[in-house]
Design an enzyme around this catalytic site. Sequence first.
Site, short mmCIF file in Angstrom:
data_model
loop_
_atom_site.label_atom_id
_atom_site.label_comp_id
_atom_site.label_asym_id
_atom_site.label_seq_id
_atom_site.Cartn_x
_atom_site.Cartn_y
_atom_site.Cartn_z
N ASP A 122 0.83 -1.20 0.00
CA ASP A 122 0.00 0.00 0.00
C ASP A 122 0.87 1.26 0.00
OD1 ASP A 122 -2.37 1.77 0.62
OD2 ASP A 122 -3.31 -0.17 0.95
N HIS A 140 -3.96 6.14 3.09
CA HIS A 140 -4.61 4.92 2.60
C HIS A 140 -4.04 3.66 3.25
CE1 HIS A 140 -5.54 1.83 -0.54
NE2 HIS A 140 -6.62 2.55 -0.72
N SER A 198 -11.12 -0.80 -1.70
CA SER A 198 -9.88 -0.76 -0.92
C SER A 198 -10.15 -0.98 0.57
CB SER A 198 -9.17 0.58 -1.10
OG SER A 198 -8.49 0.65 -2.31
#
Length: 757
Positions: free
Chosen positions: A157, A213, A541
């Site tokens: 990620d 994220h 996600s």
Amino acid sequence: MTSLHILTLMILAITFYSLPISSHDLHGQTILETYIIHVELPDDIDQISTADFRSNEYLETWYNSFLPTTATASSNEASPRIVYSYRNVFKGFAAKLSAEDVKEMEKKPGFVLARKQKMLSLSTTHTPSFLGLNLQQNSGFWRQSNYGREIIIGVVDTGIVPDHPSFDDEGMPPPPAKWKGRCDFNSSVCNNKLIGARYFHDGNGSPLDEIGHGTHTASTAAGNYVRGANVLGNANGTAVGIAPLAHLAMYKVCTPDGCSESDIIAAMDAAIEDGVDILSISLVGGEDQFYANSVLLGAYSAMQKGIFVSCSAGNDGPFESSLSNEAPWVMTVGASTIDRNIRATAVLGNKQEFHGESLYQPKDFPPALHPLFYPAGMNQSDLDSRYCNAASLNKTEVEGKIVVCHVGGDLTGIEKGQNIKDLDGVGMILINPEKDGYTTFADAHVLPATLLSYADGLKVMAYINSTKSPVAAISFKGTVIGHNHAPMVASFSSRGPSRASPGILKPDIIGPGVNILAGWNESIENNTKSKLNFNVISGTSMSCPHLSGAAALLKSAHPKWSPAAIKSAIMTTADLVNLAKNPIEDERHLPASIFAVGSGHVNPSRANNPGLIYDIEPTDYVPYLCGLMNYTDKEVGLLTQSKVNCAKESSIPEAQLNYPSFSIIFGSPVQRYTRTVTNVGEAKSTYNVKVVAPKGVKVTVVPHTLNFSKVNQKLTYEVIFTRLEAAAEGIVSQGSLSWNSAKYSVRSPIVAIVNGN
């Protein structure tokens, strides 16, 4: 379009792109680009000792032999050079090369393939309870699965914020002895929770998360308990990941500039070497062909090593055939809503009330009615006005009013609100486009606002058109639990059928992915500095790490289960109904298609005791790959990392793979497939088949009863699918096949597509 939706689709959903670049710049200098190179090992490999073969030095020497002779002696950044050497994902490397260098390389023995790398751009306090995991410690499936103890989840990620409280190691055991990874932070930063952190990006020397994220996905999968987690005072509670005692290893491959393919391969290569048990990859997009998709190439090698790989399905819904990560050796995860709303209600002058959402919930906003202004008026084709672009607004019309805007255009919902606030507007009502339906997002707006569904937006517009002096108020209700349409398939969740392999039903599963609260890299409150940073965002996600965490729980409870066995347990025990006990719905509040839900909504507790599993050995994928249309021996070999002669393999149709679902494409009117199930339930047990046949199809199962005498016993059955004469061409229908015992129900969904004779 709301800012949350923009963030999800532009930052979280992955889209591949490549830039057309000449081989020379304006000054005639050779331009080097990063290429992914696949090679074969030398013919005399049998004469090389195992120790020499496994050494990095040997591979480096072999890989360097493919470079131009001037390159290996040069340290010049402008000279051809190897960027990464790969050992586990495949035999090959990434290198800075010119087009001429590649042409020369193609002539060398052992060369297989070269292609330019592609760049990728980026695609909880309540969800454990919503998934049936008891937040009261030492009870239920969490206790039975040891909370994921001894399991290592590798997250590929944007990096991680190591001092976030979700990654505190209180109560964490040390990492298992098999762990070989490292921490690229200061050695004192990693701990028993965050046991590894690495970065894979030229010129960026830290695994630190600059985007948020990676921190969000990692804390969703395996964050530790954090009391008092909230965003702007909403969704308050104890934040915890799905597998709170699992270890985390972060592999940073993305920065604000994007995610390079060579970095992703290097990260997966390292994760396999380091000893992870689960790979969580919230990156989507890429080539349809499995052999040309770096994520799926890496996932295949991981699967061969017993590593479970969870991937997001993509954020290109609600359109058909919009999936990514469709390979049968990964779990392809779609997104659903949870039963929590952060409610903001639009109250119209005619007493109608419509519930929407907003993360910004001001305590001092008066409930009084305000004039309601719609910039587009009767001119619906004026897109600037519909989308509340700054040029379409003026202070005279906006000041003191609640302004109605449509989601869409180039601005996020927050930016639309800022335009209104700058002109002294008092509030905003945002209206979903038709494609988003009832999927609403909670944004951190800059003024009092609410996002309404498409259906409710139509009623607001009808009210505006019914009176010369429309008025409205916005009432803020805070966090509301118990929305009975949940779980509902999110509008953005990508749909099947699979383009790459239509004989495999995808997505496999759906899981929570809308308005998910988890760790973040910074405070979303202005001028606030805190380590207790959380954010609410949406996307596949977010659903992907929920399944990564669930897989970690199952791996902890059943350490000998293969990746395919874990996937089977999750798929065959999935939920099919929402909280109202109606079939799971899509964004229109209509029964969701099988291409939206796959097997259904994840139920981790039921998956822990599935009764039967459909297992797949790594070698079983070879005849499947040989059976895929137009795949050459070389292309199959790119995945298997071995020489394959499909002419000698007993290739099989896609639907013959021992998968826990059936995707039947009728060309011929009768199709026969077998499945083998393994008993992981009670030793002596009898299962009877129950079939719900798709419309226009007759389904016959032989035998109709399975009698088991011991645990791990395998039995095989045959399914005969017959197209009925009345079945119209072009129809898609769905059904199911279930094996039921006194204790278990093991369900496989069926989709049938009639293409004609």
